[in-house]
Enzyme design. Structure first.
Site, PDB file in Angstrom:
ATOM      1  CG  ASP A  57      -1.663   1.254   1.441  1.00 22.81           C
ATOM      2  OD1 ASP A  57      -2.358   1.664   0.492  1.00 22.81           O
ATOM      3  OD2 ASP A  57      -1.563   1.855   2.536  1.00 22.81           O
ATOM      4  CG  LEU A  58       1.685   5.408  -2.254  1.00 21.35           C
ATOM      5  CD1 LEU A  58       1.550   5.545  -3.759  1.00 21.35           C
ATOM      6  CD2 LEU A  58       1.377   6.730  -1.604  1.00 21.35           C
TER       7      LEU A  58
END
Lengths: 237, 237
Positions: free
Chosen positions: A19-20
């Site tokens: 995920d970012l």
């Protein structure tokens, strides 16, 4: 001389998907940018923006009315400034939105990506951000190892934690066994969503929660670690 | 002598469906109960609990892992107490949960229900709370007019704003035309969900937002009012 070695035959995963926001990139750098414009209010603005982004994303996913994440983010900024009785002109909203494109990666990210590359594990990024938001962030942070595998969910027409968004990663990777993926997120709702989908999931507990959310007791992470350095050691042990 | 009159033939709606938390019942009364146990922290606890309830409900709806709202609420209370570094014993969680069963109705509710009854409009309540939570609240507030038509979404296996939850109201009422329903909520995500479903929707702007959430621009309420007194006047005008 290349330092690359063939993938360790003992590794059970073919690819790590990160995920970012809140996982590789630190949202506190957004709060600091806010602080420059609204002294002492950065943390409050950040907390409200994150909450409203999530509320809008989840509501829109449920009622099947997709809207792009850049627009959602701008609306979340507008709501938050108005709620906190701060100036909410179009210019100010754009200014704060642009801070979202200059977030700083956490300290352990570059080293972890290099280490994973040396071991020979494929790495991908899957974000609720638009492709443009994702590309700008990765470029700004000079994370060249991610540049070709930084993927927005937008092609799926859905947002995480909708199963369709996680499926998008499999389609992109052309991997058909979910358990070949090790999915890593700092966001409990994302951990829960990825677990429900069928990935093996690692929770990087960036905010030092005393324990994983009690509500997601049926969707807990397979692994928990405090940093990506700890994660790498765990993967190789 | 009964004051009831036949339904006004000019009324376009067969039934008014109300949301419960934040619409008929004031969550500030939960914050006040919290204040007694954690002096000065009530508002913070309330805000965190509401945010986590919504996050859990929406995430679970998306990944199709239903869990009852009483359990979700207790988990949200536990998370919030831990996050705010307050005592989070099982007893304390139960104590705060029981405050959720003694919420106070807003000042305008009893009068509005009486007025609607006199006009002859059917009234129903549709809540994400469990049937037991809903029943206890309605009984505690002595809102006898609601007692037979206070319905939990739990029979649908989904939560608002999932379309299945709104459909549950139609099934209960045996009404098959969505536009015969006037749905009233104080929660923008609920307004947006009910609009997406196809109801005519009124937003009672209890928190005095300067405007409806910018993000839900395609799902705005058909009507907006500050109180249920104003709503009644609008319905009859």
């Amino acid at each position: 001389m290349s330092k690359k070695v063939p993938p360790d035959q003992n590794l059970k995963f073919e690819c790590l998907v990160f995920d970012l926001y809140g996982t590789l990139f630190d949202l506190k750098s957004f709060a600091r940018e806010c602080d420059k414009l609204h002294k002492g209010r950065g943390e409050e603005i950040l907390e409200s923006v994150r909450q409203k982004q999530l509320e809008y994303v989840l509501t829109r996913s449920l009622v099947k009315k997709y809207r792009d994440y850049a627009s959602i983010t701008k609306s979340a900024i507008k709501y938050s400034l108005q709620k906190l009785k701060l100036a909410a002109s179009e210019d100010r909203i754009e200014e704060l939105f642009s801070a979202f494109l200059r977030l700083e990666p956490f300290d352990d990210v570059e080293r972890a990506l290099n280490d994973l590359d040396e071991i020979g594990i494929k790495v991908m990024l899957l974000s609720n951000g638009t492709q443009e938001m994702v590309d700008k962030l990765v470029e700004h942070a000079r994370l060249s190892l991610l540049s070709e595998e930084a993927v927005s969910v937008e092609g799926s027409g859905a947002y995480k934690p909708d199963p369709k968004a996680y499926q998008h990663a499999l389609n992109h990777l052309q991997i058909f066994e979910k358990q070949k993926i090790f999915y890593v997120s700092g966001n409990p709702w994302d951990v829960a969503g990825a677990r429900a989908f069928g990935f093996e999931v690692g929770w990087v507990n960036r905010t030092k929660q005393s324990s994983f959310d009690d509500d997601f007791r049926d969707l807990t992470p397979n692994y928990e670690f405090q940093s990506l350095v700890e994660m790498k050691e765990m993967l190789l042990s």
